[in-house]
Scaffold this motif. Sequence first.
Motif, PDB file in Angstrom:
ATOM      1  N   SER A  75       2.296   7.266   6.099  1.00 27.53           N
ATOM      2  CA  SER A  75       1.557   6.417   5.696  1.00 27.53           C
ATOM      3  C   SER A  75       2.173   5.226   6.333  1.00 27.53           C
ATOM      4  O   SER A  75       0.928   4.412   6.670  1.00 27.53           O
TER       5      SER A  75
ATOM      6  N   ASP B 163       0.929   4.484  -2.661  1.00 26.41           N
ATOM      7  CA  ASP B 163      -0.235   5.312  -2.336  1.00 26.41           C
ATOM      8  C   ASP B 163       1.072   6.396  -2.677  1.00 26.41           C
ATOM      9  O   ASP B 163       0.891   7.922  -3.009  1.00 26.41           O
TER      10      ASP B 163
ATOM     11  N   ASN C  16      -9.538   9.418  -2.450  1.00 25.38           N
ATOM     12  CA  ASN C  16      -9.773   9.723  -1.098  1.00 25.38           C
ATOM     13  C   ASN C  16      -8.937  10.074  -0.078  1.00 25.38           C
ATOM     14  O   ASN C  16      -8.138  11.106   0.363  1.00 25.38           O
ATOM     15  N   THR C  17      -7.964   8.354  -0.208  1.00 24.14           N
ATOM     16  CA  THR C  17      -6.799   8.579   0.791  1.00 24.14           C
ATOM     17  C   THR C  17      -6.047   9.902   0.846  1.00 24.14           C
ATOM     18  O   THR C  17      -4.597  10.013   0.891  1.00 24.14           O
TER      19      THR C  17
ATOM     20  N   THR D  12      -6.960  13.183   1.260  1.00 18.35           N
ATOM     21  CA  THR D  12      -6.203  13.220   2.551  1.00 18.35           C
ATOM     22  C   THR D  12      -5.201  13.234   3.039  1.00 18.35           C
ATOM     23  O   THR D  12      -4.584  14.206   4.361  1.00 18.35           O
ATOM     24  N   ALA D  13      -4.183  12.894   2.203  1.00 15.72           N
ATOM     25  CA  ALA D  13      -3.105  13.008   3.029  1.00 15.72           C
ATOM     26  C   ALA D  13      -1.436  13.837   1.954  1.00 15.72           C
ATOM     27  O   ALA D  13      -0.743  13.465   2.465  1.00 15.72           O
TER      28      ALA D  13
ATOM     29  N   ARG E   2      -8.684   4.687  -4.395  1.00 14.41           N
ATOM     30  CA  ARG E   2      -7.858   5.187  -3.251  1.00 14.41           C
ATOM     31  C   ARG E   2      -7.777   6.908  -3.470  1.00 14.41           C
ATOM     32  O   ARG E   2      -7.173   8.161  -2.886  1.00 14.41           O
TER      33      ARG E   2
ATOM     34  N   ASN F 257       1.149  -1.231  -0.012  1.00 12.78           N
ATOM     35  CA  ASN F 257       0.490  -0.096  -0.154  1.00 12.78           C
ATOM     36  C   ASN F 257       0.986   1.200   0.160  1.00 12.78           C
ATOM     37  O   ASN F 257       0.894   1.965  -0.589  1.00 12.78           O
TER      38      ASN F 257
ATOM     39  N   ASN G   6      -0.260   4.946  10.385  1.00 15.22           N
ATOM     40  CA  ASN G   6      -1.637   3.867  10.540  1.00 15.22           C
ATOM     41  C   ASN G   6      -1.930   3.352   9.491  1.00 15.22           C
ATOM     42  O   ASN G   6      -3.153   2.999   8.545  1.00 15.22           O
ATOM     43  N   SER G   7      -0.890   2.215   8.558  1.00 19.46           N
ATOM     44  CA  SER G   7      -0.863   1.071   8.445  1.00 19.46           C
ATOM     45  C   SER G   7      -1.645  -0.263   8.823  1.00 19.46           C
ATOM     46  O   SER G   7      -1.819  -0.030   9.873  1.00 19.46           O
TER      47      SER G   7
END
Length: 318
Positions: free
Chosen positions: A265, A101, A203-204, A207-208, A201, A97, A268-269
């Motif tokens: 990242s 990301d 939204n992620t 947000t990040a 992804r 991920n 919060n994994s």
Amino acid sequence: MSAGAELKQIKHKRRFSLSLSSKRSVVGLLFVLPFLIGFFAFIAYGIVTTVRMSLSDVIVAGATSGVELVWNNFDNFTRAFTIHPTFAETLGTSLLNMLIDVPLIIFFSLFMALFINQKFRGRTIVRAIFFMPVILGAPAIANALVSARSMMVGGVSPASPEIMTAITSSANVDVNYYLNMLGDLAIPPAFIGYIIGAVGRINTIITASGVQIVIFLAALQSIPPSVYEAAKIEGATPYETFWLITFPMVSPLILTNVVYTIIDSFANSPVVVLSYNTIFSEYNYGLGSVFSLVSSLAVCVVLIIVGIVMSRRIFYHT
């Protein structure tokens, strides 16, 4: 004052004077000094304790007696990788991920920084909107929003039938049509899968990206306008201006954002959540310490590789 005394005074000053590089080194050391003090005062002891717990069976003696550590000859590491049913898979999923990301977040952040760096009406509001997820993502703000949502009476809630009906009615999109179209363009299936994952992804990613956008925006605003004016006079196209001026000038901040994004990242994994639950829900301090230690070492290895690879392609201007 005699000539000999003046010469002696000059030699004394030269003896204690610093070169320009030495002065910059001292400034850099003073800049990181607060972090070093905080690290050795608060974090170093926790790291040492985590390593000790990962190599021991942790026995809780009581509320007043503390804990007892019994050396177990790396049994916790053996259990983590050979007996535990989900740790290896969770660690691999977290790394995968992160690899998906990080490029998406960096690309989106740079694109949005270039956009909001332009002059247009409402630019300040747009910048605030993109930084808003960082503020709303704080635990205190998030808990306050959850409490406020639970106390709301009436109105349209986020999961109301009106919104669900609107989403359902607008979601009748033939995804296979677009997949087939991309396939007809001879785009590799792996890249198509990456695009699909990026859409899922979105939204992620948004947000990040708040902090990264601010960092890129600061880098863009530090580029002298005279450089762009000279390029325009020479007849450079916007494409050439970006790749020959903008991108090299912001490249040091790309490495900064990549390092920040990797750490953020992974914070919060799923593997961090697994480690937290193992320690504070199952009270298995030894095994949870192994999860935390292995995941931290994995992040360090990734950061070292990324730093070595990217540092060779960074342009530092003075």
